[in-house]
Design an enzyme around this catalytic site. Structure first.
Site, short mmCIF file in Angstrom:
data_model
loop_
_atom_site.label_atom_id
_atom_site.label_comp_id
_atom_site.label_asym_id
_atom_site.label_seq_id
_atom_site.Cartn_x
_atom_site.Cartn_y
_atom_site.Cartn_z
N ASP A 8 0.82 -1.22 0.00
CA ASP A 8 0.00 0.00 0.00
C ASP A 8 0.85 1.26 0.00
O ASP A 8 2.06 1.22 0.16
CB ASP A 8 -0.95 0.00 1.21
N ASP A 54 -7.42 -4.02 14.49
CA ASP A 54 -8.78 -4.38 14.08
C ASP A 54 -8.79 -5.48 13.03
O ASP A 54 -9.82 -5.75 12.41
CB ASP A 54 -9.54 -3.15 13.58
N HIS A 57 -7.23 -5.69 10.12
CA HIS A 57 -7.13 -5.37 8.69
C HIS A 57 -5.75 -5.75 8.16
O HIS A 57 -4.75 -5.60 8.87
CB HIS A 57 -7.45 -3.90 8.41
N GLU A 86 -9.73 -2.33 5.29
CA GLU A 86 -10.36 -2.03 6.57
C GLU A 86 -11.56 -2.95 6.83
O GLU A 86 -12.05 -3.61 5.92
CB GLU A 86 -10.81 -0.57 6.58
#
Length: 262
Positions: free
Chosen positions: A72, A141, A143, A148
């Site tokens: 990314d 979380d 991801h 996400e």
């Protein structure tokens, strides 16, 4: 799916680096046969990168015939900004090894046409013959890359709006100033990583323990995108003891009994 549990962060980093090193050496890359490696950023892989640099400087590992694809990049952050993932990769890894800069692929978050940039990235991966080993990390979380919670589990490289939890987590890299943290990024999709022939996910620290629990002890769920890799034929989760705090005792014992040599 395998879960490799090491005592601490340094040992987990070393195990992962040895695994990558052995995979490249066993592949026997050459001028007409490149090993293709997917790479993450963030704090977790830094120890692994340091060990890989050490192996290279000792003459044990060459990246001359390795192609890399990063997961990314932030949108709108200048390429030479100290917190861009271009800067991260060059400062922490690429400039210390013998990789050809033309073989190190990182998404351009300042491209005039962001969707075209994403499509071109997917094309480059395909032209390289696919990813042999995709290394990833996760957020608290669950991801992976910037996929996400709620992301499609068959998604491809695309533009994503970052969740507030991710922005808060990344604020430490921007002097704690939320206004400086990019709110969008280009990211490979879950499906992009799932296409790799092998996936290794690094998870360390107690703050990632619940995410690891969701990744391996509960079902596949797009709210915890890392859980998709339960369905990959060759996934290895590499973690330290702290990351196992939310796992059942019998789960930890089972995988410790099965821990392989890198």
């Amino acid at each position: 799916m395998r879960l490799v549990i090491l005592d601490n962060y340094d040992l987990a980093s070393e195990w992962a680096a040895k695994y990558i090193c052995n995979r490249i050496i066993q592949f026997k890359p050459g001028q007409d046969r490149y090993f293709t490696l997917g790479l993450p950023t963030g704090s977790t892989p830094l120890g692994c990168y340091k060990k890989l640099i050490e192996y290279h400087k000792n003459g044990d590992l060459s990246f001359k015939y390795v192609k890399t694809f990063n997961m990314d990049e932030y949108v709108g952050l200048p390429r030479n900004h100290p917190e861009s993932y271009h800067s991260y990769m060059w400062n922490n890894f690429f400039k210390h090894i013998d990789i050809d800069p033309n073989n190190a692929h990182i998404l351009d978050g300042n491209a005039a046409d962001l969707q075209a940039e994403c499509d071109a990235f997917e094309k480059k991966i395909k032209e390289a013959g696919g990813i042999d080993l995709f290394v990833g990390g996760i957020g608290p979380d669950g991801h992976i890359a910037f996929n996400e919670p709620g992301s499609s589990l068959v998604s491809r490289t695309r533009l994503k709006t970052l969740a507030m939890d991710t922005i808060l987590a990344n604020a430490k890299y921007f002097d704690g100033d939320l206004s400086k943290v990019p709110t969008m990024a280009l990211t490979v999709g879950v499906g992009t990583v799932m296409d790799a022939r092998e996936v290794m996910i690094l998870i360390t620290g107690a703050h990632k323990a619940f995410a690891l629990y969701k990744a391996i002890e509960e079902g596949v769920n797009h709210m915890w995108t890392v859980s998709a890799f339960q369905q990959h034929p060759r996934t290895i989760f590499v973690c330290d003891e702290d990351a196992t705090l939310e796992l059942r005792v019998k789960t930890v014992k089972y995988f410790k009994d099965c821990t392989p040599i890198a």
